[in-house]
Enzyme design. Sequence first.
Site, PDB file in Angstrom:
ATOM      1  N   GLY A   1      -4.309  -0.964  17.459  1.00  0.00           N
ATOM      2  CA  GLY A   1      -5.238  -2.058  17.278  1.00  0.00           C
ATOM      3  C   GLY A   1      -4.646  -3.270  17.971  1.00  0.00           C
TER       4      GLY A   1
ATOM      5  N   HIS B   1      28.058  26.703   5.558  1.00  0.00           N
ATOM      6  CA  HIS B   1      29.045  27.469   6.318  1.00  0.00           C
ATOM      7  C   HIS B   1      28.740  27.492   7.820  1.00  0.00           C
ATOM      8  CE1 HIS B   1      30.067  29.101   2.383  1.00  0.00           C
ATOM      9  NE2 HIS B   1      28.857  29.588   2.270  1.00  0.00           N
TER      10      HIS B   1
ATOM     11  N   LEU C   1       0.840  -1.191   0.000  1.00  0.00           N
ATOM     12  CA  LEU C   1       0.000   0.000   0.000  1.00  0.00           C
ATOM     13  C   LEU C   1       0.880   1.248   0.000  1.00  0.00           C
ATOM     14  CD1 LEU C   1      -2.702  -1.135   2.588  1.00  0.00           C
ATOM     15  CD2 LEU C   1      -2.537  -1.626   0.125  1.00  0.00           C
TER      16      LEU C   1
ATOM     17  N   GLY D   1      -9.443   4.351   2.672  1.00  0.00           N
ATOM     18  CA  GLY D   1      -9.066   3.331   3.637  1.00  0.00           C
ATOM     19  C   GLY D   1      -8.293   2.167   3.042  1.00  0.00           C
ATOM     20  N   THR D   2      -7.797   1.336   3.938  1.00  0.00           N
ATOM     21  CA  THR D   2      -6.899   0.248   3.534  1.00  0.00           C
ATOM     22  C   THR D   2      -7.618  -0.864   2.782  1.00  0.00           C
ATOM     23  OG1 THR D   2      -7.143  -0.526   5.823  1.00  0.00           O
ATOM     24  CG2 THR D   2      -5.113   0.640   5.262  1.00  0.00           C
TER      25      THR D   2
ATOM     26  N   ASN E   1      -1.435  -4.929  16.464  1.00  0.00           N
ATOM     27  CA  ASN E   1      -1.515  -5.264  15.049  1.00  0.00           C
ATOM     28  C   ASN E   1      -0.423  -4.500  14.309  1.00  0.00           C
ATOM     29  OD1 ASN E   1      -2.198  -5.700  12.381  1.00  0.00           O
ATOM     30  ND2 ASN E   1      -4.096  -4.513  12.460  1.00  0.00           N
TER      31      ASN E   1
ATOM     32  N   ALA F   1      -0.344   4.471  -1.583  1.00  0.00           N
ATOM     33  CA  ALA F   1      -1.162   5.484  -2.250  1.00  0.00           C
ATOM     34  C   ALA F   1      -1.266   6.789  -1.485  1.00  0.00           C
ATOM     35  CB  ALA F   1      -2.572   4.930  -2.494  1.00  0.00           C
ATOM     36  N   GLY F   2      -0.946   6.778  -0.201  1.00  0.00           N
ATOM     37  CA  GLY F   2      -1.219   7.943   0.626  1.00  0.00           C
ATOM     38  C   GLY F   2      -0.166   9.032   0.530  1.00  0.00           C
TER      39      GLY F   2
END
Length: 393
Positions: A135, A308, A6, A83-84, A160, A8-9
């Site tokens: 989670g 510098h 995943l 969402g996932t 999780n 995409a975010g």
Amino acid sequence: MQAVVLAAGQGTRMRPLTDHTPKPMLPVADRPLVAHTADTAIQAGADELIFVVGYEAEAVRSYFGDEYNGVPVSFAVQEEQLGTADAVAAAREHLDGPFAVLNGDNLYDAASLSGLFDAAPSVAAYRVDDPTSYGVLSTEGDTITGIVEKPDDPPTDLANAGAYVFPAEARDWLDVPLSDRGEREITDVLAKVIEESTVTAVEVDRWLDVGRPWELLEANEWKLGQLDRRLDGEVRGDADLRGEVVVEEGAVVEPGVVIEGPALVRSGAHVGPNAYVRGATLLGEDTHVGHGVELKNTVLMAGSNVPHVSYVGDSVIGREVNFGAGTQVANLRHDGDPVRMTVKGDRVSTGRRKFGVVAGDGAKTAINTSLNAGVVLSSGATTTPGESVTRDR
């Protein structure tokens, strides 16, 4: 084993570093963050990679191409960030058997991921001191019986860890309803898998969810710590390179420089003369660290300059940033408490006693600027000569 990665975010908690770069493509040692995830998946036995892309998708496509490290690559587009489970559903047409789902902004050790693949269907679990922020998996022995989000009374200390192996049937279970926060959650798919199968919890030895700038710093500390010394670039005069230092071909280290590893000097970078680089430090492609500069435990992204008599410690500096002469970064509170930083409008603890600044792409400081610990410079931000910056801009 097909592995759905995943990626995409944007990574809003990582702003301003993700204003122009998707979070999975931020640098960790010698490659993007998501490339470490992909490499670990291949080492664990994945024979096909499917990247779900969205924000700045071309950056991911151009890096991985049609094949990566001998493994075929496909891409699926998540049109909206819903969402996932929605992200995995975007890859459904590519799935034809059991499949793994991996977050492209998580780091795992290869041995643990291999164990996850072997135990399919399975979920990666990581023991944490305070499960209330995660989670949390409910288990009977090694079998998962459920998952509960951020519980006040956690059933276990197994968080999780965001890596799953699902049976082939799960491709038909991805159209879950929207959650209370308006997303289609992969954990709802997991709940269905738990109903239909015996799902094993596989403890991972090492795991890092890279969501905020200080976690990107931690990711670099992890991966730079695995370097083996290699000096392919030009090291001039009495430059003193100590420990696990890599100087890539095309990089130049001038006389009087001291580099204490682990440190990576990427191609096109120019260091010195008389600079001091220490800690887990990444000098990206075409960066410049000049005379009298000290860099400590810092990520300096491609094209940026600290030319510098400046000090930069425990900081994450974006691309094409320029720090004027005499720029000083504070990285320690006087009271010794962890440095705090603003993330999505909230002041949060970094959990780090030492943390400097975050500078977005194209930020510029004028001469003799002082930057307080935890300050964020937005992309393109500037300072005035002699200014003391104590608030984000």
